[in-house]
Design an enzyme around this catalytic site. Structure first.
Site, PDB file in Angstrom:
ATOM      1  N   ALA A  87     -27.266   4.829  11.669  1.00 28.48           N
ATOM      2  CA  ALA A  87     -27.778   5.612  10.669  1.00 28.48           C
ATOM      3  C   ALA A  87     -27.877   7.044  10.711  1.00 28.48           C
ATOM      4  O   ALA A  87     -28.036   7.759   9.739  1.00 28.48           O
ATOM      5  CB  ALA A  87     -29.474   4.803  10.584  1.00 28.48           C
ATOM      6  N   ARG A 135     -19.102  17.782  13.459  1.00 27.35           N
ATOM      7  CA  ARG A 135     -18.646  16.883  12.169  1.00 27.35           C
ATOM      8  C   ARG A 135     -18.670  17.838  10.883  1.00 27.35           C
ATOM      9  O   ARG A 135     -17.895  17.362  10.006  1.00 27.35           O
ATOM     10  CB  ARG A 135     -19.766  15.923  11.931  1.00 27.35           C
ATOM     11  CG  ARG A 135     -19.831  14.628  11.040  1.00 27.35           C
ATOM     12  CD  ARG A 135     -20.841  13.735  11.333  1.00 27.35           C
ATOM     13  NE  ARG A 135     -20.355  12.899  12.478  1.00 27.35           N
ATOM     14  CZ  ARG A 135     -21.060  12.776  13.871  1.00 27.35           C
ATOM     15  NH1 ARG A 135     -22.393  13.347  13.684  1.00 27.35           N
ATOM     16  NH2 ARG A 135     -20.761  11.896  14.744  1.00 27.35           N
ATOM     17  N   ASP A 164     -14.885   9.502  14.959  1.00 25.00           N
ATOM     18  CA  ASP A 164     -15.430   9.354  16.301  1.00 25.00           C
ATOM     19  C   ASP A 164     -15.509  10.806  17.020  1.00 25.00           C
ATOM     20  O   ASP A 164     -14.751  11.811  16.622  1.00 25.00           O
ATOM     21  CB  ASP A 164     -14.318   8.694  17.235  1.00 25.00           C
ATOM     22  CG  ASP A 164     -14.881   7.999  18.374  1.00 25.00           C
ATOM     23  OD1 ASP A 164     -16.123   7.900  18.473  1.00 25.00           O
ATOM     24  OD2 ASP A 164     -14.078   7.737  19.312  1.00 25.00           O
ATOM     25  N   SER A 165     -16.835  10.960  17.478  1.00 24.26           N
ATOM     26  CA  SER A 165     -17.034  12.348  18.156  1.00 24.26           C
ATOM     27  C   SER A 165     -17.408  12.182  19.486  1.00 24.26           C
ATOM     28  O   SER A 165     -17.779  11.026  20.284  1.00 24.26           O
ATOM     29  CB  SER A 165     -18.498  12.777  17.528  1.00 24.26           C
ATOM     30  OG  SER A 165     -18.098  12.805  15.923  1.00 24.26           O
TER      31      SER A 165
END
Length: 197
Positions: free
Chosen positions: A10, A179, A69-70
């Site tokens: 979330a 991001r 993906d981080s």
């Protein structure tokens, strides 16, 4: 047209929606498809995991899918935790456990430089995928500060700032984060493609 954000996180979903201008797209997420299984992130790199999530969700839903993906890459730890950032302290660990382990690992080092890196992937419904990367350099402090954000945010101070990601407002963080940088790049480089969806 529909675009599925390939996550059931979330916090991540909220950040992506706050940063990215989806214009006329109907934005859904993995939450909207409760019957599809979670994608197992077993790739050895951020790129592999992002591509896998985007492709599997696109094929499962028949929609275009966007995934990321981080990872936090710490120079003195040879890039760790990296692709294992979410499970650095073990498979079912908490954010607090990950932060505690990171602080233990850095207790004896003076080089606390690090970077957050995101790879985003966009897949068409047939599984054709493309990727982009965003990087935010900074440093790891020795004590948690701030209550915003999630993950390693209370320990990470981005270059050019004195506050951690967890102390910065959402507006500031969502303009400078890894991001944000990846999604900003995507809006430019994938603009024509997304306008045709």
């Amino acid at each position: 047209m529909k675009l599925v954000i390939a996550t059931r996180n979330a916090h991540k979903l909220e950040e992506i929606k706050a940063i990215f201008n989806f214009k006329s797209l109907e934005v859904l997420s993995a939450f909207d498809f409760p019957d599809i299984p979670d994608v197992i992130e077993d790739g050895g790199t951020l790129e592999v995991n992002a591509e896998k999530k985007a492709v599997e969700i696109a094929l499962a839903t028949g929609c275009w899918a966007l995934a990321d993906d981080s990872g936090l890459e710490v120079n003195s730890l040879d890039g760790a935790p990296g692709v294992y950032s979410a499970r650095y302290a073990g498979e079912e660990c908490s954010y607090a456990a990950n932060n505690e382990k990171l602080l233990r690992e850095l207790a004896e080092t003076t080089d606390r430089s690090a970077r957050f890196r995101t790879v985003i992937a966009l897949s068409d419904p047939k599984g054709n995928v493309r990727t982009l990367e965003g990087i935010c350099p900074g440093m790891i402090i020795n004590k948690l500060r701030g209550t915003n954000g999630f993950g390693y945010d209370p320990l990470f101070v981005p270059n050019g700032h004195s506050e951690t990601f967890a102390e910065l407002s959402n507006e500031v963080k969502n303009s400078i984060s890894h991001r944000a940088r990846a999604l900003q790049k995507a809006q430019v480089e994938w603009a024509e493609l997304l306008s045709r969806l």
